[in-house]
Design an enzyme around this catalytic site. Structure first.
Site, mmCIF file in Angstrom:
data_model
loop_
_atom_site.group_PDB
_atom_site.id
_atom_site.type_symbol
_atom_site.label_atom_id
_atom_site.label_comp_id
_atom_site.label_asym_id
_atom_site.label_seq_id
_atom_site.Cartn_x
_atom_site.Cartn_y
_atom_site.Cartn_z
ATOM 1 N N THR A 54 0.045 -96.180 135.795
ATOM 2 C CA THR A 54 1.199 -97.016 136.129
ATOM 3 C C THR A 54 2.215 -97.007 134.987
ATOM 4 O O THR A 54 3.401 -96.796 135.196
ATOM 5 C CB THR A 54 0.739 -98.448 136.462
ATOM 6 O OG1 THR A 54 -0.253 -98.361 137.481
ATOM 7 C CG2 THR A 54 1.890 -99.302 136.956
ATOM 8 N N LYS A 82 0.270 -113.415 117.828
ATOM 9 C CA LYS A 82 0.613 -114.387 116.780
ATOM 10 C C LYS A 82 0.735 -115.792 117.347
ATOM 11 O O LYS A 82 1.071 -116.733 116.650
ATOM 12 C CB LYS A 82 1.975 -114.029 116.157
ATOM 13 C CG LYS A 82 2.031 -112.710 115.439
ATOM 14 C CD LYS A 82 3.430 -112.564 114.841
ATOM 15 C CE LYS A 82 3.696 -111.172 114.327
ATOM 16 N NZ LYS A 82 5.140 -110.992 114.048
ATOM 17 N N HIS A 131 -0.323 -105.423 143.568
ATOM 18 C CA HIS A 131 0.116 -104.234 142.814
ATOM 19 C C HIS A 131 1.135 -103.489 143.691
ATOM 20 O O HIS A 131 0.853 -102.404 144.204
ATOM 21 C CB HIS A 131 -1.106 -103.360 142.507
ATOM 22 C CG HIS A 131 -0.869 -102.290 141.492
ATOM 23 N ND1 HIS A 131 0.381 -101.919 141.049
ATOM 24 C CD2 HIS A 131 -1.750 -101.501 140.811
ATOM 25 C CE1 HIS A 131 0.260 -100.953 140.159
ATOM 26 N NE2 HIS A 131 -1.020 -100.690 139.993
HETATM 27 C C1 NCD Z 1 -5.267 -99.651 139.877
HETATM 28 C C2 NCD Z 1 -4.981 -100.986 139.216
HETATM 29 O O1 NCD Z 1 -4.603 -101.027 138.043
HETATM 30 O O2 NCD Z 1 -5.107 -101.958 139.927
HETATM 31 N N1 NCD Z 1 -4.875 -98.564 139.089
HETATM 32 C C3 NCD Z 1 -3.588 -98.116 139.162
HETATM 33 O O3 NCD Z 1 -2.658 -98.827 138.882
HETATM 34 N N2 NCD Z 1 -3.388 -96.883 139.634
HETATM 35 C C4 NCD Z 1 -6.653 -99.527 140.372
HETATM 36 C C5 NCD Z 1 -7.772 -99.765 139.418
HETATM 37 O O4 NCD Z 1 -7.586 -100.049 138.240
HETATM 38 O O5 NCD Z 1 -8.910 -99.653 139.885
#
Ligand code: NCD
Length: 309
Positions: A54, A82, A131
């Site tokens: 990401t 901090k 997400h």
């Molecule tokens: C995912 C997350 O961070 O939620 N990863 C991502 O952003 N591609 C999935 C995961 O961490 O399993």
């Protein structure tokens, strides 16, 4: 025109999602046309939790648009260590940049950040909640694989309780016609009730099962997920559940020819590496398409927030 912030997948209408996919398609066809479009703009990546894809895909997206990136990739290199409050950090960084991308271990942190920032906020993952930009990658690859996002059966497999990507994608798929959901998980890791309530409200068809093999022949999309170690309340539960599902070439023998096997990555154990050779395995392409969708998103959000190119 996209709202100023992207905090929850519901912030985007179906029309906006479609227009992001159209723009991403144009960027793929003529990347040079977009190479300077964000010149002079600065995006801040504030990652309070680990990330490879990401963070780097946001960074790569902004650089490919000619913009610049500042930020930090873990809590320990921020002044939060901090004792600075989250709101002061947000207020300060928003003075230095045109757009904030925030990943945080606490659910709701990016939403809270919108109260303290004058520049747009993008949620890059908040706890086990949402997400929304992973969802952009997911719907784009689904469209690429199946031509249209409709009349599809999707199986979500693994940690449906803590996996924020499955929550966001399920909510988003409710905007598209005739999507059926099969939730495959151990009883302890089932989809949260608030998501199931949404499915019921929309009269969406879904079932919850434990076996990965049982209905695999019915699926158009299989969305595998990692058991989210960092969200467990005790190690013993994680150890017991971590290998609940491991997708192998054996499972896929009865699956449809045009099945799309997806995974937000990182993969731990849940897909055998042998599966990578199967043309139906699309998870790495999914990550690449995510970057183009983030390019489209950055452009549209900066446009909507009156920041002139
Ligand atoms: C995912 C997350 O961070 O939620 N990863 C991502 O952003 N591609 C999935 C995961 O961490 O399993």
């Amino acid at each position: 025109m996209i709202e100023k912030n992207l905090v929850d997948p519901m912030d985007l209408t179906k029309e906006e999602l479609d227009s992001l996919m159209e723009l991403a398609e144009k960027i793929i066809k003529s990347p040079r046309e977009y190479a300077d479009i964000c010149k002079g703009k600065i995006m801040a990546n504030l990652f309070f939790e680990p990330s490879t894809r990401t963070r780097l895909s946001f960074e790569s997206a902004m650089l490919r648009l000619g913009g610049q990136v500042i930020g930090f990739s873990d809590l320990s290199s921020s002044s939060v260590i901090k004792g600075e409050s989250f709101s002061d950090t947000i207020r300060t960084v928003s003075l230095y940049s045109d757009l904030l991308v925030i990943r945080h271990f606490k659910e709701g942190a990016p939403k809270y950040a919108t109260e303290h920032s004058d520049v747009p906020i993008i949620n890059a993952g908040d706890g086990s909640h949402q997400h929304p930009t992973q969802t952009l990658a997911d719907i784009f690859i689904i469209k690429k694989a199946h031509g249209e996002i409709k009349d599809l059966t999707i199986g979500f497999c693994g940690d449906l309780k803590f996996g924020r990507t499955v929550h966001s994608l399920t909510k988003t798929l409710l905007k598209y016609p005739n999507i059926k959901f099969i939730f495959i998980s151990p009883p302890e890791l089932r989809m949260p009730k608030y998501i199931k309530r949404l499915l019921n409200e929309k009269n969406a068809e879904y079932i919850e099962v434990e076996s990965l093999q049982e209905l695999i022949d019915k699926l158009d999309i299989l969305y595998m997920t990692r058991v989210q170690k960092e969200r467990f309340f005790n190690e013993a539960d994680y150890v017991r559940l971590k290998d609940s599902y491991i997708l192998t070439t054996e499972h896929l023998k009865v699956a449809k020819e045009n099945l799309a096997i997806l995974h937000p990555l990182p993969r731990v154990n849940e897909i055998d590496v042998e599966v990578d050779k199967d043309p139906r395995a699309m998870y790495f392409r999914q990550a690449r398409f995510g970057m183009y969708m983030r390019m489209a998103l950055i452009m549209q959000i900066l446009e909507a927030s009156d920041v002139k190119y």
